[in-house]
Design a protein around this motif. Structure first.
Motif, PDB file in Angstrom:
ATOM      1  N   UNK A  82      58.406  41.468  58.430  1.00 52.51           N
ATOM      2  CA  UNK A  82      57.520  40.325  58.605  1.00 52.51           C
ATOM      3  C   UNK A  82      57.071  39.730  57.278  1.00 52.51           C
ATOM      4  N   UNK A  83      56.748  40.578  56.309  1.00 46.55           N
ATOM      5  CA  UNK A  83      56.273  40.080  55.021  1.00 46.55           C
ATOM      6  C   UNK A  83      55.990  41.258  54.094  1.00 46.55           C
ATOM      7  N   UNK A  84      55.445  40.947  52.948  1.00 45.03           N
ATOM      8  CA  UNK A  84      54.905  41.940  52.015  1.00 45.03           C
ATOM      9  C   UNK A  84      53.835  41.217  51.223  1.00 45.03           C
ATOM     10  N   UNK A  85      52.901  41.987  50.683  1.00 46.51           N
ATOM     11  CA  UNK A  85      51.806  41.383  49.944  1.00 46.51           C
ATOM     12  C   UNK A  85      51.374  42.355  48.863  1.00 46.51           C
ATOM     13  N   UNK A  86      50.832  41.826  47.776  1.00 44.56           N
ATOM     14  CA  UNK A  86      50.368  42.704  46.707  1.00 44.56           C
ATOM     15  C   UNK A  86      49.881  41.914  45.523  1.00 44.56           C
ATOM     16  N   UNK A  87      49.578  42.641  44.464  1.00 42.88           N
ATOM     17  CA  UNK A  87      49.145  41.976  43.240  1.00 42.88           C
ATOM     18  C   UNK A  87      49.894  42.553  42.055  1.00 42.88           C
ATOM     19  N   UNK A  88      50.255  41.679  41.132  1.00 45.57           N
ATOM     20  CA  UNK A  88      50.892  42.089  39.892  1.00 45.57           C
ATOM     21  C   UNK A  88      49.858  42.040  38.783  1.00 45.57           C
ATOM     22  N   UNK A  89      49.968  43.012  37.861  1.00 48.36           N
ATOM     23  CA  UNK A  89      49.021  43.063  36.754  1.00 48.36           C
ATOM     24  C   UNK A  89      49.780  43.309  35.467  1.00 48.36           C
ATOM     25  N   UNK A  90      49.217  42.833  34.360  1.00 51.22           N
ATOM     26  CA  UNK A  90      49.855  43.078  33.065  1.00 51.22           C
ATOM     27  C   UNK A  90      49.669  41.925  32.114  1.00 51.22           C
ATOM     28  N   UNK A  91      50.060  42.195  30.869  1.00 50.78           N
ATOM     29  CA  UNK A  91      49.872  41.199  29.830  1.00 50.78           C
ATOM     30  C   UNK A  91      50.688  39.942  30.027  1.00 50.78           C
ATOM     31  N   UNK A  92      51.864  40.059  30.664  1.00 51.74           N
ATOM     32  CA  UNK A  92      52.727  38.890  30.805  1.00 51.74           C
ATOM     33  C   UNK A  92      52.102  37.806  31.663  1.00 51.74           C
ATOM     34  N   UNK A  93      51.272  38.222  32.640  1.00 55.15           N
ATOM     35  CA  UNK A  93      50.666  37.222  33.522  1.00 55.15           C
ATOM     36  C   UNK A  93      49.186  37.031  33.221  1.00 55.15           C
ATOM     37  N   UNK A  94      48.682  37.770  32.220  1.00 57.44           N
ATOM     38  CA  UNK A  94      47.311  37.561  31.790  1.00 57.44           C
ATOM     39  C   UNK A  94      46.264  38.025  32.770  1.00 57.44           C
ATOM     40  N   UNK A  95      46.527  39.012  33.566  1.00 54.71           N
ATOM     41  CA  UNK A  95      45.529  39.497  34.517  1.00 54.71           C
ATOM     42  C   UNK A  95      46.176  39.929  35.807  1.00 54.71           C
ATOM     43  N   UNK A 116      42.902  48.481  52.929  1.00 50.84           N
ATOM     44  CA  UNK A 116      43.441  48.577  51.565  1.00 50.84           C
ATOM     45  C   UNK A 116      42.320  48.605  50.525  1.00 50.84           C
ATOM     46  N   UNK A 117      41.416  49.581  50.623  1.00 50.55           N
ATOM     47  CA  UNK A 117      40.270  49.607  49.707  1.00 50.55           C
ATOM     48  C   UNK A 117      40.643  49.777  48.243  1.00 50.55           C
ATOM     49  N   UNK A 118      41.831  50.321  47.958  1.00 51.69           N
ATOM     50  CA  UNK A 118      42.235  50.509  46.566  1.00 51.69           C
ATOM     51  C   UNK A 118      42.720  49.218  45.920  1.00 51.69           C
ATOM     52  N   UNK A 119      42.971  48.181  46.734  1.00 51.18           N
ATOM     53  CA  UNK A 119      43.463  46.909  46.209  1.00 51.18           C
ATOM     54  C   UNK A 119      42.346  45.873  46.225  1.00 51.18           C
ATOM     55  N   UNK A 120      42.651  44.694  45.708  1.00 47.10           N
ATOM     56  CA  UNK A 120      41.630  43.655  45.597  1.00 47.10           C
ATOM     57  C   UNK A 120      41.229  43.130  46.971  1.00 47.10           C
ATOM     58  N   UNK A 121      40.046  42.521  47.023  1.00 56.42           N
ATOM     59  CA  UNK A 121      39.564  41.942  48.281  1.00 56.42           C
ATOM     60  C   UNK A 121      40.496  40.824  48.748  1.00 56.42           C
ATOM     61  N   UNK A 122      41.080  40.114  47.820  1.00 59.05           N
ATOM     62  CA  UNK A 122      41.979  39.017  48.203  1.00 59.05           C
ATOM     63  C   UNK A 122      43.226  39.565  48.893  1.00 59.05           C
ATOM     64  N   UNK A 123      43.823  40.626  48.325  1.00 57.65           N
ATOM     65  CA  UNK A 123      44.990  41.239  48.957  1.00 57.65           C
ATOM     66  C   UNK A 123      44.612  41.796  50.323  1.00 57.65           C
ATOM     67  N   UNK A 124      43.458  42.446  50.393  1.00 56.55           N
ATOM     68  CA  UNK A 124      42.979  43.000  51.660  1.00 56.55           C
ATOM     69  C   UNK A 124      42.809  41.911  52.706  1.00 56.55           C
ATOM     70  N   UNK A 125      42.208  40.789  52.311  1.00 56.55           N
ATOM     71  CA  UNK A 125      41.981  39.698  53.256  1.00 56.55           C
ATOM     72  C   UNK A 125      43.268  39.083  53.764  1.00 56.55           C
TER      73      UNK A 125
END
Length: 450
Positions: free
Chosen positions: A387-400, A237-246
């Protein structure tokens, strides 16, 4: 197939301005639908959608089709029906060329399964042209990739993989070609650890369990059905953050999916994948999901393209140097000034650009000044099936950026497709569609078996 705007087709004089959208993917179909509802319905313009296929399926679903966890027949949408419901015209055929002086696009003839011509080659006139033909999988010319690796660009390719997977499991169960081994196995090699490759790997693990439950094989679904992901980069998942990838890597390894990073594929053989480091990955089936490129036809149109073959567009999404041709989605290269890069080839980008173009085209037809597109990154989600899902949310509501996984991520991932359905049909039909598919899933196998 050609479908008129309505049963009593309006005359050219009544419809006036001709808007032609080439490509019925997520963005193109949404654009044609909304333009048909806002302009075609009241005769302010004639909207035409061109696509080489007769049906639409949301491309992010293709890994589920390949794994058998989704029946494409229940999720495909007939362009002809959508055209009738939403006041636009559908023309089936593949884009062949563009005449900017005559303002026409050339469309190839269509043939049936026996090779008999059913629609002739033709030229379709436009006043405003929108190119949205998406992208295709790029095998980078690796020896053997075209012959031995299956790509997942279309529902037909995904269905082909599913049939071959079931056949491979049945052959292994009956030791066909594996008479001398202690334990028969099925090996699946997935080249590329982007979203498609990672999501497919998890869906395949689920499929292995289900096929065993239905008696199609008695292999150990976790040990004997072996899944390998081969990635040239240092992480998945090179397009996503290292944390999501890990986090995703940990989840895949818990599913006994082999993750090989830093392994550039040098050759694809009928029964193996070879890498630059000297590794040989066994493969009864190989999927190529390592990269994308623009369709070759874009380089023949006389429009400016970048090194990936994408059409270069201004912030208005108008093609550079053109005043009546737009391009968007994966086939277009649009600047993302805030990040000093270009807009990423994601479904959310195509959706945002389609919404932008509805307003931009209407503004231009009314004589207004064309606005500029600004992409907003709301994050990314990767499904690992049941089994699961994983990802990251971005935007002003969560501040990053915020990492999410588990049930919440699965619900949000499922909602992405529902939002696409709502864009095509409205909230009421989306709700009915959701209920109908839920009921259908309760009365059929969890995996398509035939």
């Amino acid at each position: 197939m050609q479908v008129g705007v309505q049963a009593g087709a309006q005359t050219e004089a009544q419809t006036g301005h001709r808007i032609v959208v080439v490509g019925g993917g997520a963005g193109g179909l949404e654009l044609a639908t909304r333009l048909g509802d806002s302009l075609g319905k009241r005769g302010a313009a004639k909207v035409v959608l061109i696509d080489r296929a007769p049906t639409h399926i949301w491309k992010p679903l293709l890994h589920e089709v390949a794994a058998g966890s989704m029946d494409p027949n229940t999720h495909q949408l007939e362009y002809a029906a959508q055209a009738r419901w939403h006041h636009f015209e559908f023309q089936q055929g593949e884009l062949l060329g563009l005449d900017r002086v005559a303002r026409t696009v050339s469309v190839a003839a269509c043939h049936d399964e026996d090779g008999i011509e059913v629609l002739p080659a033709r030229a379709i006139a436009y006043d405003t042209l929108v190119l949205a033909i998406g992208s295709v999988t790029h095998d980078f010319g690796v020896p053997g990739a075209a012959e031995h690796a299956i790509k997942l660009d279309t529902a037909a390719q995904a269905e082909r993989f599913r049939r071959r997977l079931i056949a491979a499991c049945m052959r292994a169960e009956n030791r066909i070609g594996q008479q001398d081994v202690v334990r028969p196995t099925v090996d699946v090699a997935i080249i590329g650890a982007g979203a498609t490759g990672v999501e497919l790997s998890a869906e395949l693990r689920n499929t292995a369990y289900v096929l065993g439950a239905y008696g199609l094989h008695h292999l150990d679904p976790k040990q004997d059905v072996r899944i390998h992901i081969v990635e040239a980069g240092p992480r998945i998942l090179p397009a996503l953050s290292e944390r999501v990838s890990g986090e995703t890597t940990k989840l895949l390894r818990r599913l006994n999916i082999e993750v090989l990073t830093g392994e550039r594929v040098t050759e694809v053989r009928e029964d193996a994948v070879l890498t630059a480091s000297g590794k040989t990955v066994p493969a009864d089936l190989t999927v190529w999901a390592a990269g994308i490129t623009a369709p070759k036809v874009l380089g023949t149109l006389g429009l400016p393209v970048n090194r990936m073959g994408q059409i270069e567009v201004e912030q208005t999404l108008l093609v550079r140097g053109e005043d009546s041709i737009y391009a968007f989605g994966d086939c277009a290269s649009c600047a993302w000034p805030e990040m000093n890069t270009t807009v990423p080839p994601r479904a959310q980008a195509a959706h945002q650009q389609a919404s932008f173009l509805v307003k931009a085209i209407r503004t231009r037809l009314q004589g207004g000044v064309a606005p500029e597109f600004r992409f907003r990154d709301f994050g990314s989600l990767v499904s690992l099936g049941r089994f699961s899902a994983v990802g990251n949310l971005m935007g002003g509501l969560i501040g990053g950026s915020m990492l999410i996984e588990g049930l919440l991520a699965r619900i949000m991932y499922a909602s992405l497709y529902r939002m696409h359905v709502m864009a095509l049909h409205g909230p009421l039909r989306m709700a009915l569609d959701t209920v109908i598919h839920w009921l259908r899933n309760k009365t059929r196998p969890r995996v398509k078996l035939h």
